[in-house]
Design an enzyme around this catalytic site. Sequence first.
Site, PDB file in Angstrom:
ATOM      1  N   TYR A  33       0.828  -1.200   0.000  1.00 31.93           N
ATOM      2  CA  TYR A  33       0.000   0.000   0.000  1.00 31.93           C
ATOM      3  C   TYR A  33       0.862   1.250   0.000  1.00 31.93           C
ATOM      4  O   TYR A  33       2.070   1.198   0.269  1.00 31.93           O
ATOM      5  CB  TYR A  33      -0.945  -0.004   1.209  1.00 31.93           C
ATOM      6  CG  TYR A  33      -0.301   0.342   2.533  1.00 31.93           C
ATOM      7  CD1 TYR A  33      -0.476   1.607   3.105  1.00 31.93           C
ATOM      8  CD2 TYR A  33       0.469  -0.585   3.228  1.00 31.93           C
ATOM      9  CE1 TYR A  33       0.101   1.926   4.326  1.00 31.93           C
ATOM     10  CE2 TYR A  33       1.047  -0.271   4.440  1.00 31.93           C
ATOM     11  CZ  TYR A  33       0.865   0.975   4.988  1.00 31.93           C
ATOM     12  OH  TYR A  33       1.450   1.292   6.202  1.00 31.93           O
ATOM     13  N   ARG A  52       8.173   4.082  -4.837  1.00 33.29           N
ATOM     14  CA  ARG A  52       8.254   3.080  -3.763  1.00 33.29           C
ATOM     15  C   ARG A  52       7.264   1.952  -3.999  1.00 33.29           C
ATOM     16  O   ARG A  52       7.549   0.785  -3.713  1.00 33.29           O
ATOM     17  CB  ARG A  52       8.032   3.728  -2.398  1.00 33.29           C
ATOM     18  CG  ARG A  52       8.268   2.758  -1.238  1.00 33.29           C
ATOM     19  CD  ARG A  52       8.237   3.447   0.095  1.00 33.29           C
ATOM     20  NE  ARG A  52       6.935   4.052   0.378  1.00 33.29           N
ATOM     21  CZ  ARG A  52       6.673   4.793   1.455  1.00 33.29           C
ATOM     22  NH1 ARG A  52       7.627   5.024   2.353  1.00 33.29           N
ATOM     23  NH2 ARG A  52       5.474   5.316   1.640  1.00 33.29           N
ATOM     24  N   LYS A 150       6.579  -2.061   1.806  1.00 29.95           N
ATOM     25  CA  LYS A 150       5.418  -1.461   2.477  1.00 29.95           C
ATOM     26  C   LYS A 150       4.205  -2.374   2.306  1.00 29.95           C
ATOM     27  O   LYS A 150       3.312  -2.132   1.498  1.00 29.95           O
ATOM     28  CB  LYS A 150       5.141  -0.062   1.924  1.00 29.95           C
ATOM     29  CG  LYS A 150       4.216   0.771   2.827  1.00 29.95           C
ATOM     30  CD  LYS A 150       4.163   2.207   2.345  1.00 29.95           C
ATOM     31  CE  LYS A 150       3.202   3.048   3.165  1.00 29.95           C
ATOM     32  NZ  LYS A 150       3.661   3.260   4.548  1.00 29.95           N
ATOM     33  N   GLU A 182      12.163   2.220  14.196  1.00 33.23           N
ATOM     34  CA  GLU A 182      11.251   3.270  13.735  1.00 33.23           C
ATOM     35  C   GLU A 182      10.003   3.260  14.593  1.00 33.23           C
ATOM     36  O   GLU A 182       9.852   2.426  15.485  1.00 33.23           O
ATOM     37  CB  GLU A 182      10.908   3.060  12.259  1.00 33.23           C
ATOM     38  CG  GLU A 182      10.306   1.704  11.953  1.00 33.23           C
ATOM     39  CD  GLU A 182      10.237   1.400  10.459  1.00 33.23           C
ATOM     40  OE1 GLU A 182      10.342   2.339   9.653  1.00 33.23           O
ATOM     41  OE2 GLU A 182      10.067   0.220  10.108  1.00 33.23           O
TER      42      GLU A 182
END
Length: 286
Positions: A33, A52, A150, A182
């Site tokens: 996504y 990306r 992702k 992160e």
Amino acid sequence: MSRIVYVNGEYLPESEAKVSVFDRGFLMADGVYEVTSVLGGKLVDFDGHTARLRRSLSELDMASPASDEDLLAIHRELVARNGIEDGMVYLQVTRGAPSERDFAYPDASVPPTLVLFTQAKPGLADSPLAKTGMKVISIPDQRWARRDIKTVQLLYPSMGKMMAKAAGADDAWMVEDGAITEGTSNNAYIVKGQTIVTRDLGNHILSGITRAAVLRFAQEAQMKVEERPFTLDEALAADEAFITSATTFVMPVVRIDGRDLGTGKPGPVATRLREIYIEESRKAAV
């Protein structure tokens, strides 16, 4: 008025939008996504998000459902149909819906599933949290090893958000082998002296589109940047900290695990980078 969404070539009221129960995104989390912010009715960092997306699809050997030009047209159409001034467009691609559930990938005759929808977020650039700063907690990083892709595998980040909420915090920073990787849905930074420190890229973190832009703006503003692992102890001793993501832009962090950072208020580096990012993003939005 019902929100209009996009599903496999059709613009539909959200109440009429459907995908198959055999869709691999639903059964296997076999999908990727992107989330693109909208400011003033325009898309922020769109080219970065599509680049990306292409990488994520390639890493999973997944077919692309549309060209970049088509995706841009779909994004713009959804923004227009839903009257989005400030907000976001969510895009998801899955490996599609074969006729039966199977761990093996389906063959190329099964087309990918493409879904997009919008979310309105009035005043996105004027978040009250940017003035007070975020509180975060530290949690173990228990995700899979390919965080650079992702994917829609977001269960543990969701659990982390709930851990933070239960602790009276806004988010969680994940720790692996003593170093912060992160946040649950964002990249993490600390500032010591005049140096910005953030985790270097690799399989352990997502290459944030906002991250790339913010680091570029920081260097253009003559700020020193170090891309390397940093520990929780370093974070607790930092002068200030912040996160970046497509929907928070640059957001100051003022407390970690119940301990104030610096003055306990948003610091000058994070505050200035947020101003620069929003200003430059408005100029470059498409």
